[in-house]
Design a protein around this motif. Sequence first.
Motif, PDB file in Angstrom:
ATOM      1  N   VAL A   1       0.851  -1.186   0.000  1.00 38.26           N
ATOM      2  CA  VAL A   1       0.000   0.000   0.000  1.00 38.26           C
ATOM      3  C   VAL A   1       0.891   1.241   0.000  1.00 38.26           C
ATOM      4  O   VAL A   1       1.735   1.402   0.894  1.00 38.26           O
ATOM      5  CB  VAL A   1      -0.927   0.011   1.227  1.00 38.26           C
ATOM      6  CG1 VAL A   1      -1.808   1.257   1.213  1.00 38.26           C
ATOM      7  CG2 VAL A   1      -1.795  -1.252   1.246  1.00 38.26           C
ATOM      8  N   ILE A   2       0.706   2.106  -0.977  1.00 46.38           N
ATOM      9  CA  ILE A   2       1.454   3.369  -1.043  1.00 46.38           C
ATOM     10  C   ILE A   2       0.488   4.497  -0.728  1.00 46.38           C
ATOM     11  O   ILE A   2      -0.507   4.700  -1.451  1.00 46.38           O
ATOM     12  CB  ILE A   2       2.105   3.587  -2.430  1.00 46.38           C
ATOM     13  CG1 ILE A   2       3.173   2.522  -2.697  1.00 46.38           C
ATOM     14  CG2 ILE A   2       2.750   4.960  -2.506  1.00 46.38           C
ATOM     15  CD1 ILE A   2       2.675   1.323  -3.448  1.00 46.38           C
ATOM     16  N   LEU A   3       0.752   5.217   0.345  1.00 48.72           N
ATOM     17  CA  LEU A   3      -0.123   6.298   0.778  1.00 48.72           C
ATOM     18  C   LEU A   3       0.275   7.586   0.048  1.00 48.72           C
ATOM     19  O   LEU A   3       1.403   8.058   0.180  1.00 48.72           O
ATOM     20  CB  LEU A   3      -0.024   6.492   2.289  1.00 48.72           C
ATOM     21  CG  LEU A   3      -0.276   5.235   3.147  1.00 48.72           C
ATOM     22  CD1 LEU A   3      -0.315   5.598   4.619  1.00 48.72           C
ATOM     23  CD2 LEU A   3      -1.576   4.551   2.741  1.00 48.72           C
ATOM     24  N   ALA A   4      -0.662   8.140  -0.714  1.00 41.81           N
ATOM     25  CA  ALA A   4      -0.367   9.320  -1.541  1.00 41.81           C
ATOM     26  C   ALA A   4      -1.562  10.257  -1.597  1.00 41.81           C
ATOM     27  O   ALA A   4      -1.829  10.885  -2.623  1.00 41.81           O
ATOM     28  CB  ALA A   4       0.027   8.882  -2.948  1.00 41.81           C
ATOM     29  N   ALA A   5      -2.274  10.388  -0.478  1.00 40.74           N
ATOM     30  CA  ALA A   5      -3.504  11.184  -0.464  1.00 40.74           C
ATOM     31  C   ALA A   5      -3.328  12.571   0.116  1.00 40.74           C
ATOM     32  O   ALA A   5      -4.223  13.395   0.029  1.00 40.74           O
ATOM     33  CB  ALA A   5      -4.588  10.440   0.316  1.00 40.74           C
TER      34      ALA A   5
ATOM     35  N   VAL B   1      -3.211   4.729  -2.589  1.00 39.93           N
ATOM     36  CA  VAL B   1      -4.245   5.503  -1.907  1.00 39.93           C
ATOM     37  C   VAL B   1      -4.085   6.962  -2.306  1.00 39.93           C
ATOM     38  O   VAL B   1      -3.040   7.575  -2.078  1.00 39.93           O
ATOM     39  CB  VAL B   1      -4.142   5.347  -0.379  1.00 39.93           C
ATOM     40  CG1 VAL B   1      -5.233   6.165   0.309  1.00 39.93           C
ATOM     41  CG2 VAL B   1      -4.256   3.876   0.018  1.00 39.93           C
ATOM     42  N   VAL B   2      -5.130   7.545  -2.916  1.00 42.82           N
ATOM     43  CA  VAL B   2      -5.077   8.915  -3.394  1.00 42.82           C
ATOM     44  C   VAL B   2      -6.196   9.720  -2.754  1.00 42.82           C
ATOM     45  O   VAL B   2      -7.188   9.181  -2.277  1.00 42.82           O
ATOM     46  CB  VAL B   2      -5.183   8.982  -4.932  1.00 42.82           C
ATOM     47  CG1 VAL B   2      -4.051   8.211  -5.588  1.00 42.82           C
ATOM     48  CG2 VAL B   2      -6.540   8.463  -5.413  1.00 42.82           C
TER      49      VAL B   2
ATOM     50  N   GLN C   1      -9.150   8.230  -0.721  1.00 40.06           N
ATOM     51  CA  GLN C   1      -9.259   8.616   0.688  1.00 40.06           C
ATOM     52  C   GLN C   1      -9.656  10.093   0.743  1.00 40.06           C
ATOM     53  O   GLN C   1      -8.849  10.964   1.033  1.00 40.06           O
ATOM     54  CB  GLN C   1      -7.942   8.382   1.448  1.00 40.06           C
ATOM     55  CG  GLN C   1      -8.064   8.601   2.948  1.00 40.06           C
ATOM     56  CD  GLN C   1      -6.716   8.605   3.657  1.00 40.06           C
ATOM     57  OE1 GLN C   1      -5.674   8.756   3.024  1.00 40.06           O
ATOM     58  NE2 GLN C   1      -6.738   8.469   4.978  1.00 40.06           N
ATOM     59  N   ASN C   2     -10.916  10.379   0.470  1.00 39.69           N
ATOM     60  CA  ASN C   2     -11.413  11.733   0.632  1.00 39.69           C
ATOM     61  C   ASN C   2     -11.614  12.000   2.122  1.00 39.69           C
ATOM     62  O   ASN C   2     -11.910  11.093   2.899  1.00 39.69           O
ATOM     63  CB  ASN C   2     -12.728  11.907  -0.124  1.00 39.69           C
ATOM     64  CG  ASN C   2     -12.544  11.771  -1.620  1.00 39.69           C
ATOM     65  OD1 ASN C   2     -11.617  12.340  -2.186  1.00 39.69           O
ATOM     66  ND2 ASN C   2     -13.404  11.000  -2.269  1.00 39.69           N
ATOM     67  N   ASP C   3     -11.450  13.250   2.524  1.00 47.34           N
ATOM     68  CA  ASP C   3     -11.529  13.620   3.930  1.00 47.34           C
ATOM     69  C   ASP C   3     -10.653  12.693   4.777  1.00 47.34           C
ATOM     70  O   ASP C   3     -11.139  11.986   5.666  1.00 47.34           O
ATOM     71  CB  ASP C   3     -12.985  13.548   4.417  1.00 47.34           C
ATOM     72  CG  ASP C   3     -13.148  14.062   5.839  1.00 47.34           C
ATOM     73  OD1 ASP C   3     -12.322  14.902   6.268  1.00 47.34           O
ATOM     74  OD2 ASP C   3     -14.085  13.603   6.529  1.00 47.34           O
TER      75      ASP C   3
END
Length: 453
Positions: free
Chosen positions: A6-10, A51-52, A73-75
């Motif tokens: 999982v790459i977090l990029a939000a 994850v954007v 991943q809004n909000d």
Amino acid sequence: MTQDIVILAAGKGSRMKSAFSKVLHKVGGSAMVRRVLTTASALPNAKLHLVVGHQGDQVEASCQDFMANVVWQNDPQGTGDALRRVAPYLQDNGATLTLYGDVPLIRASTLEKMTALSTPNTLVLLTISLDNPTGYGRIVRDEQNKVVAIVEQKDATDSQLAIKEVNTGILLAPNSHLQGWLAALTNNNAQGEYYLTDVIAMAARDGVDIVTVHPENEAEVAGVNDRIQLAALERELQHQQSITLMQNGATLFDPARIDIRGELTTGQDVIIDVNCVFEGNVVLGNGVEIGPNCHLRNCLIGDNTIIKSNTMIDESEVGDACDIGPFARLRPGTVLANNAKIGNFVETKKALIGEGSKVNHLSYIGDTEMGANVNVGAGTITCNYDGVNKHLTQVADNVFIGSNTSLVAPVQVAEGATIAAGSTITKRVGEKQLAFARARQTNKDNWPRPIKK
């Protein structure tokens, strides 16, 4: 064991003060998130999840070639919230590795050390000891030196703030346990967020082994929050690449004054002067010498070629023992055969220059097929564009072209021909012919020169 990565990029990255997503800012010529995806995709059995959030359409579009599962991943409400949104897509078996789109220099070798320790009952945590741990979550250990929790900076006690070992945020958790831990997360903390780090205490509670791995250096786990940190990581990456080049046999006159924005491959005894920039995929053969202030992009340079100062080579192929520059520009589609020479203030485009041919100075050669041992005089141009279409100029072997010649394409010059200086050639020149194409000269007696007013 199968790997969900999982790459977090939000994140918004407001401190970047930018019109586009933080993770799309470049380090070494590549967007940070793409660097992370490239490293992650090299691991065996990898299933990628991206994850954007903020400007997620931009991020998704720039990374679509990786075929990652994109999760929105809004909000956003923290790292734990991000993983909770990915949870429905995780495989039943295997483990999940969490990475960050703004931590671009993580090495595959470090991740491989983590995956080597992964089991269905082991959580692997990447930690590092810092002289100044301010801002990082602290690693809390018990009397047996086992990891029992991670405490975030804002939630830490004074004694916990004194801990030097910190969390990098990168962890590898077994999916069989992770799903339950994610469901149990709460946001009862100073930030009101769901912390992924809370799963460490849950793992300790459930008897899961928690093991730690350490990166080779701090830069591997350094994140980017502003342009100052971005510049620092750029210099670190350039330093690492310079070290590798010198270890492979290249001489750098100043390792601090070279920029590699892609991949540079060098043969033996390559010499690179200061302020050179390499973009895309550049290959330098044995014995290549590059003068100062040169810019090479997506090109192949043959053995023992000399590239003099202030030369640009773009999407071109150069043979062995060529001599280029100074102040030359090889545009896309240029191919130089062995021993060709391109001199100062010469521009080529989609031009095939034969073996031993010379274009010494002040010339433009475009859309041209040139044979061997051709000599092109100063100021010669190929007039390849009629305002709508491009046309081909063909010059055979052993042609001599005098200075200030215009070759109006489409046109052919046959083998052994000579073109007189100052000619404008619009028709074919045959073998061994001498071509004159000048306006008739008129001389006037007693011509009064203009007088300065």
